[in-house]
Scaffold this active site. Structure first.
Site, short mmCIF file in Angstrom:
data_model
loop_
_atom_site.label_atom_id
_atom_site.label_comp_id
_atom_site.label_asym_id
_atom_site.label_seq_id
_atom_site.Cartn_x
_atom_site.Cartn_y
_atom_site.Cartn_z
N LYS A 116 0.77 -1.32 -0.16
CA LYS A 116 0.14 -0.12 0.02
C LYS A 116 0.79 1.32 0.07
O LYS A 116 0.42 2.27 -0.76
CB LYS A 116 -0.91 -0.07 1.15
CG LYS A 116 -2.00 -1.02 0.90
CD LYS A 116 -3.14 -0.92 2.28
CE LYS A 116 -4.29 -2.11 1.92
NZ LYS A 116 -3.91 -3.41 2.04
N GLU A 289 -6.34 1.78 -2.75
CA GLU A 289 -5.61 0.63 -3.03
C GLU A 289 -5.72 0.11 -4.23
O GLU A 289 -6.76 0.37 -4.92
CB GLU A 289 -5.53 -0.28 -1.95
CG GLU A 289 -6.95 -1.24 -1.71
CD GLU A 289 -6.89 -2.34 -0.81
OE1 GLU A 289 -6.06 -2.12 0.22
OE2 GLU A 289 -7.91 -3.01 -0.69
N ARG A 293 -5.61 -8.82 -8.74
CA ARG A 293 -6.12 -10.16 -9.18
C ARG A 293 -7.49 -10.03 -9.38
O ARG A 293 -8.10 -8.72 -9.48
CB ARG A 293 -5.80 -10.74 -7.85
CG ARG A 293 -6.88 -10.03 -6.60
CD ARG A 293 -6.84 -10.97 -5.31
NE ARG A 293 -7.09 -10.22 -3.99
CZ ARG A 293 -8.52 -9.67 -4.07
NH1 ARG A 293 -9.62 -9.74 -4.62
NH2 ARG A 293 -8.66 -8.90 -2.79
#
Length: 455
Positions: A116, A289, A293
Site C-alpha cells: 500500500k 489501494e 487479481r
C-alpha cells in the site's frame, strides 16, 4: 492458447476458472488439500492433484508443492484466483523463473501496487488523488502519534501488506491510537508476516467505489465501469452493485479515467481493481489501494459490461490482445451480488461448517447467476473462508435487480448448516438500501444494531 492451466485455489472461484477454461478449450488441473478431496472443483477439473494436508499453509499456500504439481502435470500456466497466493509476488516470481505463466500481473508490478505504501507513492507520481497520510512505513507508536497529529483525526491505520480487512483500525481520538496501533500491527504480523503500517486521514462518511480494469502486454488498458462496495462489515464486503447510485455521468468519467491512468502508469497487465473512497459531500475521490487479481465481486461487472473477465485473464496471459477496446464496451442495466456465507449472523457471524443435507439454489429467468462449489451431501470444512456461494442478479434497472435478488434469496435453501441468507434478504430489503442511501458506516452503525435487536 494454453493447452493446460493449473488452478491454485479452491471453492467457487476454482469452479469459475475451470468453467471459463473449458469454454476456451483449455485443459485444467485442480489442486486440493486432504480436507477438499471431495470438493466440486476436484470433480470438475480434467486432472486433480493433492498438494498437502488441511492447513492452508501446508497446501494452498505451499508454493513448492503447487509448482511441483504444475510441473508434474505439464501445466503451462497457473491461475491463482483470489486470496491464498493471488497477490504474492514471490510466488509470481517463482512461476516466472520456472517458465510457468502466472495469470496475473508481473511480480514487479505486484510489488509496486500490492504494497500500500509503494502504491500510494506511485499514484502520487501518476497524478491520481490520494488521501493525506504518512509518506512511508510506520513502525512505532511514537511515529504514529506524531503523524496523526500532523494529518488530523479521525485516521485509519492500515497494514502495508494487508488485505481482506486485516490489520485495519479506525482511530477517532488520540487516546485510542496506541492500543489500536499495537493491535493492528500484531494482526498484520500474524496474517502477513509483516507488521509495517501506514496512516491515512479517514474520509467519513464515504462510499467505497472500485473500478475494474483490464490490461494486456501490448499496452492496452481499459475499464469496465465501477462497483459500489460500501456495504461492509469489519472492512469486509457483504454486498456489491454496479453501477453506483452515488455517481453521475461526469464523476463516473473522472473516476474511471483516473483508474485507467493509474493502471497505465504501472504498465498493468491482466485484471485488476483500483479502489477509491468517495466523499459524497464534496464529490472528491481518493485512491485507496489496488487489488492485483480478480475480485470476488467480478460477476456484477460481467453482467453490466458483457465481458467475461476470467476468460480475458487467460487470453491476456497467453499473450493475446484484449478482445475489446474501450469504445466497444457498453454498459446496460444494473447488477447486484450477495455473498452467501456458512455463518450465524445472530451469533456474531460465527462460522458454521458441516454437512449440507439438502440444497436448492435459485434459478429461472434471465439475469440470475449463482457461483458456488456446494452440492447436496458436501461437507463444508472448517479450515477455510466461510463463503459458500455468490448470488448475482441483473435487471434493466436497479429496482428490477433488487426485486430479482429478493426473489432469489427467498428461494435459496440450504439445510445442514447455518447461513447468512436471511441476513442478506433483510439487508437487500432495508429501505435505506432500496433507496441507495448508505455509506461504509451504514451496515455496522445502522443496520446491524437493529438487526441484532430482533432476537
Amino acid at each position: 492458447m494454453f493447452n493446460k492451466i493449473l488452478i491454485a485455489n479452491r471453492g467457487e472461484i476454482a469452479v469459475r476458472i475451470i468453467r471459463a477454461a473449458r469454454e476456451l478449450g483449455v485443459g485444467t488441473v485442480a489442486i486440493y488439500s486432504t480436507a477438499d478431496r471431495d470438493a466440486l472443483h476436484v470433480h470438475l477439473a480434467d486432472e486433480a492433484i493433492c498438494v498437502g494436508p488441511a492447513r492452508s499453509t501446508e497446501s494452498y499456500l505451499n508454493m513448492n508443492n503447487i509448482l511441483s504439481a504444475a510441473v508434474a502435470t505439464g501445466a503451462q500456466a497457473i491461475h491463482p484466483g483470489f486470496g491464498f497466493l493471488s497477490e504474492n509476488s514471490k510466488f509470481a516470481r517463482l512461476c516466472e523463473e520456472m517458465n510457468i505463466k502466472f495469470i496475473g500481473p508481473s511480480a514487479k508490478v505486484m510489488d509496486m501496487m500490492g504494497d500500500k505504501i509503494n502504491a500510494r507513492a506511485e499514484m502520487i507520481k501518476a497524478g491520481v488523488p490520494v488521501t493525506p497520510g504518512s509518506e512511508g512505513e510506520v513502525h512505532t507508536t511514537d511515529e504514529a502519534v506524531k503523524i496523526a497529529e500532523e494529518i488530523g483525526y479521525p485516521i485509519m491505520l492500515k497494514a502495508s501488506a494487508g488485505g481482506g480487512g486485516k490489520g485495519i483500525r479506525k482511530v477517532n481520538i488520540v487516546e485510542e491510537l496506541v492500543p489500536a496501533f499495537e493491535a493492528a500491527q500484531a494482526e498484520a504480523q500474524a496474517a502477513f508476516g509483516n507488521g509495517a503500517m501506514f496512516i491515512e486521514r479517514m474520509i467519513f462518511p464515504a462510499r467505497h467505489i472500485e473500478v475494474q480494469i483490464l490490461g494486456d502486454s501490448q499496452g492496452n488498458v481499459i475499464h469496465l465501469g465501477e462497483r459500489d462496495c460500501s456495504l461492509q462489515r469489519n472492512n469486509q464486503k457483504v454486498l456489491e452493485e454496479s453501477p453506483s447510485v452515488a455517481i453521475g455521468h461526469t464523476l463516473r468519467n473522472e473516476i474511471t479515467a483516473a483508474a485507467v491512468k493509474a493502471a497505465q502508469h504501472v504498465s498493468y497487465e491482466n485484471a485488476g481493481t483500483i479502489e477509491f473512497l468517495l466523499d459524497e459531500s464534496s464529490g472528491k475521490f481518493y485512491f485507496m489501494e489496488m487489488n492485483t487479481r480478480v475480485q470476488v465481486e467480478h460477476p456484477v461487472t460481467e453482467f453490466v459490461s458483457g465481458v467475461d473477465i476470467v476468460k480475458e485473464q487467460i487470453r491476456v496471459a497467453n499473450g493475446n490482445e484484449l478482445s475489446v477496446k474501450q469504445e466497444d464496451v457498453t454498459f446496460s442495466g444494473h447488477a447486484i451480488e450477495c455473498r452467501i456465507n456458512a455463518e450465524n449472523p445472530k451469533f456474531n457471524f460465527a462460522p458454521s461448517p458441516g454437512k449440507i443435507t439438502n440444497l436448492f439454489l435459485p434459478s429461472g429467468g434471465v439475469g440470475l447467476r449463482v457461483d458456488s462449489a456446494m452440492y447436496s451431501g458436501y461437507s463444508i470444512p472448517p479450515y477455510y473462508d466461510s463463503m459458500i456461494a455468490k448470488v448475482i442478479v441483473h435487471g434493466e434497472n436497479r429496482f428490477e435487480a433488487l426485486m430479482k435478488m429478493q426473489r432469489a434469496l427467498l428461494e435459496f435453501d440450504v439445510e445442514g448448516v447455518i447461513t447468512n441468507v436471511d441476513f442478506q434478504l433483510e439487508l437487500i430489503s432495508d429501505p435505506h438500501v432500496v433507496a441507495g442511501d448508505y455509506d461504509t458506516s451504514f451496515l455496522g452503525n445502522v443496520f446491524l444494531p437493529e438487526y441484532q435487536k430482533e432476537d
